[in-house]
Design a protein around this motif. Structure first.
Motif, PDB file in Angstrom:
ATOM      1  N   GLU A  40       0.331 -56.965  25.049  1.00  0.00           N
ATOM      2  CA  GLU A  40       0.575 -57.899  24.027  1.00  0.00           C
ATOM      3  C   GLU A  40       1.532 -57.404  23.134  1.00  0.00           C
ATOM      4  OE1 GLU A  40      -3.052 -59.554  22.193  1.00  0.00           O
ATOM      5  OE2 GLU A  40      -4.322 -58.915  23.618  1.00  0.00           O
ATOM      6  N   ARG A  41       2.438 -58.331  22.626  1.00  0.00           N
ATOM      7  CA  ARG A  41       3.466 -57.753  21.787  1.00  0.00           C
ATOM      8  C   ARG A  41       3.320 -58.174  20.295  1.00  0.00           C
ATOM      9  NH1 ARG A  41       8.626 -59.112  25.680  1.00  0.00           N
ATOM     10  NH2 ARG A  41       8.153 -58.061  27.382  1.00  0.00           N
ATOM     11  N   ILE A  42       2.033 -58.628  19.744  1.00  0.00           N
ATOM     12  CA  ILE A  42       2.125 -59.292  18.632  1.00  0.00           C
ATOM     13  C   ILE A  42       2.234 -58.199  17.349  1.00  0.00           C
ATOM     14  CG2 ILE A  42      -0.477 -59.232  18.474  1.00  0.00           C
ATOM     15  CD1 ILE A  42       1.901 -61.825  16.782  1.00  0.00           C
ATOM     16  N   ASP A  43       1.819 -56.969  17.632  1.00  0.00           N
ATOM     17  CA  ASP A  43       1.624 -55.917  16.911  1.00  0.00           C
ATOM     18  C   ASP A  43       3.070 -55.365  16.465  1.00  0.00           C
ATOM     19  OD1 ASP A  43      -1.594 -54.856  16.508  1.00  0.00           O
ATOM     20  OD2 ASP A  43      -1.162 -55.783  18.547  1.00  0.00           O
ATOM     21  N   ALA A  44       3.797 -55.115  17.592  1.00  0.00           N
ATOM     22  CA  ALA A  44       5.094 -54.764  17.387  1.00  0.00           C
ATOM     23  C   ALA A  44       5.864 -56.036  16.578  1.00  0.00           C
ATOM     24  CB  ALA A  44       5.708 -54.157  18.713  1.00  0.00           C
ATOM     25  N   ILE A  45       5.756 -57.145  17.289  1.00  0.00           N
ATOM     26  CA  ILE A  45       6.585 -58.021  16.543  1.00  0.00           C
ATOM     27  C   ILE A  45       6.034 -58.233  15.041  1.00  0.00           C
ATOM     28  CG2 ILE A  45       6.766 -60.826  16.383  1.00  0.00           C
ATOM     29  CD1 ILE A  45       6.393 -60.696  19.637  1.00  0.00           C
ATOM     30  N   THR A  46       5.055 -58.191  14.683  1.00  0.00           N
ATOM     31  CA  THR A  46       4.531 -58.315  13.352  1.00  0.00           C
ATOM     32  C   THR A  46       5.352 -57.015  12.457  1.00  0.00           C
ATOM     33  OG1 THR A  46       2.641 -59.178  13.669  1.00  0.00           O
ATOM     34  CG2 THR A  46       2.718 -58.221  11.465  1.00  0.00           C
ATOM     35  N   GLY A  47       5.183 -55.681  13.162  1.00  0.00           N
ATOM     36  CA  GLY A  47       5.928 -54.430  12.480  1.00  0.00           C
ATOM     37  C   GLY A  47       7.359 -54.764  12.318  1.00  0.00           C
ATOM     38  N   ALA A  48       7.990 -55.299  13.335  1.00  0.00           N
ATOM     39  CA  ALA A  48       9.511 -55.251  13.295  1.00  0.00           C
ATOM     40  C   ALA A  48       9.769 -56.413  12.078  1.00  0.00           C
ATOM     41  CB  ALA A  48      10.019 -56.067  14.673  1.00  0.00           C
ATOM     42  N   ARG A  49       9.227 -57.323  11.992  1.00  0.00           N
ATOM     43  CA  ARG A  49       9.458 -58.388  10.938  1.00  0.00           C
ATOM     44  C   ARG A  49       9.046 -57.921   9.827  1.00  0.00           C
ATOM     45  NH1 ARG A  49       9.927 -60.409  15.411  1.00  0.00           N
ATOM     46  NH2 ARG A  49      11.205 -62.526  15.631  1.00  0.00           N
ATOM     47  N   MET A  50       7.933 -57.367   9.483  1.00  0.00           N
ATOM     48  CA  MET A  50       7.825 -56.344   8.124  1.00  0.00           C
ATOM     49  C   MET A  50       8.887 -55.575   7.780  1.00  0.00           C
ATOM     50  SD  MET A  50       5.797 -56.929   5.298  1.00  0.00           S
ATOM     51  CE  MET A  50       4.787 -58.222   5.737  1.00  0.00           C
ATOM     52  N   LEU A  51       9.096 -54.799   8.616  1.00  0.00           N
ATOM     53  CA  LEU A  51      10.041 -53.644   8.555  1.00  0.00           C
ATOM     54  C   LEU A  51      11.401 -54.418   7.930  1.00  0.00           C
ATOM     55  CD1 LEU A  51      11.269 -50.877   8.674  1.00  0.00           C
ATOM     56  CD2 LEU A  51      11.751 -51.570  11.131  1.00  0.00           C
ATOM     57  N   TRP A  52      11.789 -55.790   8.671  1.00  0.00           N
ATOM     58  CA  TRP A  52      12.910 -56.526   8.275  1.00  0.00           C
ATOM     59  C   TRP A  52      13.013 -56.935   6.822  1.00  0.00           C
ATOM     60  CZ3 TRP A  52      17.876 -56.729   9.796  1.00  0.00           C
ATOM     61  CH2 TRP A  52      18.587 -57.975   9.163  1.00  0.00           C
ATOM     62  N   LYS A  53      11.889 -57.517   6.542  1.00  0.00           N
ATOM     63  CA  LYS A  53      11.581 -57.924   5.229  1.00  0.00           C
ATOM     64  C   LYS A  53      11.698 -56.716   4.113  1.00  0.00           C
ATOM     65  CE  LYS A  53      10.956 -62.104   6.010  1.00  0.00           C
ATOM     66  NZ  LYS A  53      11.688 -63.258   5.811  1.00  0.00           N
ATOM     67  N   LEU A  54      11.132 -55.539   4.382  1.00  0.00           N
ATOM     68  CA  LEU A  54      11.317 -54.657   3.515  1.00  0.00           C
ATOM     69  C   LEU A  54      12.763 -53.996   3.463  1.00  0.00           C
ATOM     70  CD1 LEU A  54       7.810 -52.591   4.543  1.00  0.00           C
ATOM     71  CD2 LEU A  54       8.739 -52.713   2.040  1.00  0.00           C
ATOM     72  N   CYS A  55      13.372 -53.886   4.584  1.00  0.00           N
ATOM     73  CA  CYS A  55      14.723 -53.492   4.490  1.00  0.00           C
ATOM     74  C   CYS A  55      15.648 -54.470   3.537  1.00  0.00           C
ATOM     75  CB  CYS A  55      15.440 -53.609   5.823  1.00  0.00           C
ATOM     76  SG  CYS A  55      14.650 -52.102   7.005  1.00  0.00           S
ATOM     77  N   GLY A  56      15.290 -55.764   3.678  1.00  0.00           N
ATOM     78  CA  GLY A  56      16.259 -56.796   2.832  1.00  0.00           C
ATOM     79  C   GLY A  56      15.943 -56.539   1.581  1.00  0.00           C
TER      80      GLY A  56
END
Length: 349
Positions: free
Chosen positions: A325-341
């Motif tokens: 399942e990829r949902i955990d990594a997907i969520t982590g990547a998108r939260m990381l992107w929001k934090l970077c922005g």
């Protein structure tokens, strides 16, 4: 030298198509920037030695890198800021090797304690000492990586690993701590640098942290609650109180402004993925019912930035990728992107 760096930065973007297919080049988001020219540098800490329930966070950096290449770059809350440079520092995989080795010792200690044993037993003392020494080495490693880029004038974000990993990075005046747990335990299970002790250790060792605003916490001990209530450096916005305010008609926007008002002008954001609801992170190491939606968390970060406060560093931790399942990594990547922005946006001036 400055002109050359700008020219190199422009060249890095020249052949990069942000609307094209995600590039699997081993960096977060497949971005083309080098740490030497980027404004924001991401370091990785593949480590989860002291996790007390579910392991796997040590594999999060690689999983998030893979998932992040499927992300589209337009962020309405921070449009175009990524062009200032988000770079990936080389991952030190010796940390992963040490984590795998020491995790076996930590797991035996935890099993011994859960079976009714005590920390004073000779069998346990040796293993606890090895784990604590290994965690100290990890802290030194992360601290050295962070110092290299901080000294070069970069903003640094960390991708864990468990929640013990940011200790070597934190250099903030205040912490926005978004988590299901208070992490205020003193040497939990005998491990001085346990994932459950990170904020206790910060209070003890980092006096420049003047305030910790703990948001969405909902699983903590009586001693943690007492410490939080007695410390003038902790502001608690627990999950039940936040939900109660919503039930009584206070908007989430108003609550976010109330949370942000508790923080100083310069803020470090420590984001444990288990602050979110189950569907966002079903395999995180210590899941707890309740929590924030993804959009609630993003709105909180945006409120922080709109307040004029500056994010001087951050971490994303406790992401546990699952094999099927990829949902955990997907969520982590998108939260990381929001934090970077939001971090880049808050440092625009």
């Amino acid at each position: 030298m400055r002109t050359f760096a700008i020219q190199k930065h422009v060249m890095e973007q020249k052949n990069f198509d942000p609307d094209g297919v995600g590039v699997d080049n081993g960096t977060y988001f497949g971005l083309p920037f080098a740490p030497e020219t980027a404004e924001l540098v991401l370091i990785s800490a593949p480590w989860d030695v002291t996790v007390s329930y579910g392991a796997g966070a040590a594999y999060a950096p690689d999983a998030i890198i893979e998932a992040s290449t499927q992300l589209d770059f337009h962020d309405p809350l921070a449009p175009g800021v990524w062009r200032r440079g988000i770079a990936t520092a080389d991952v030190d995989y010796s940390l992963l090797e040490s984590s795998q080795r020491l995790r076996a010792d930590a797991a035996r200690v935890i099993d011994h304690l859960e079976g009714g044993g005590c920390l004073e037993d000779d069998y346990v003392v040796r293993k606890v000492r090895r784990v604590n020494e290994g965690c100290m080495s990890m802290n030194a490693n992360v601290g050295a990586q962070a110092s290299r880029w901080l000294d070069a004038g970069k903003t640094v974000g960390l991708v864990g690993g468990d929640h013990s990993t940011p200790y070597g990075l934190i250099r903030a005046l205040g912490i926005l701590h978004v988590d299901a747990h208070c992490d205020l335990r003193d040497a939990y299970e005998g491990f001085e640098f346990s994932h459950a002790s990170i904020m206790f250790n910060v209070l003890r060792d980092v006096p420049q942290v003047t305030k910790i605003a703990q948001v969405a916490v909902r699983d903590f001990s009586e001693s943690e609650a007492a410490l939080a209530a007695s410390s003038g450096r902790i502001a608690t916005f627990d999950d039940l109180s936040l939900a109660a305010a919503l039930f009584r008609g206070e908007t989430w926007d108003a609550q976010c402004r109330r949370i942000v008002d508790a923080l100083p002008q310069e803020v470090y954001v420590s984001f444990d993925i288990d602050a979110l609801t189950f569907e966002n992170c079903p395999h995180t190491g210590t899941p707890v019912s309740g929590g924030l939606t993804f959009n609630q968390a993003v709105w909180l970060l945006d409120t922080l930035t709109r307040s004029g406060r500056r994010i001087i560093g951050f971490d994303v931790v406790e992401v546990c990728p699952a094999p099927d399942e990829r949902i955990d990594a997907i969520t982590g990547a998108r939260m990381l992107w929001k934090l970077c922005g939001q971090t880049l946006k808050s440092n625009e001036s």
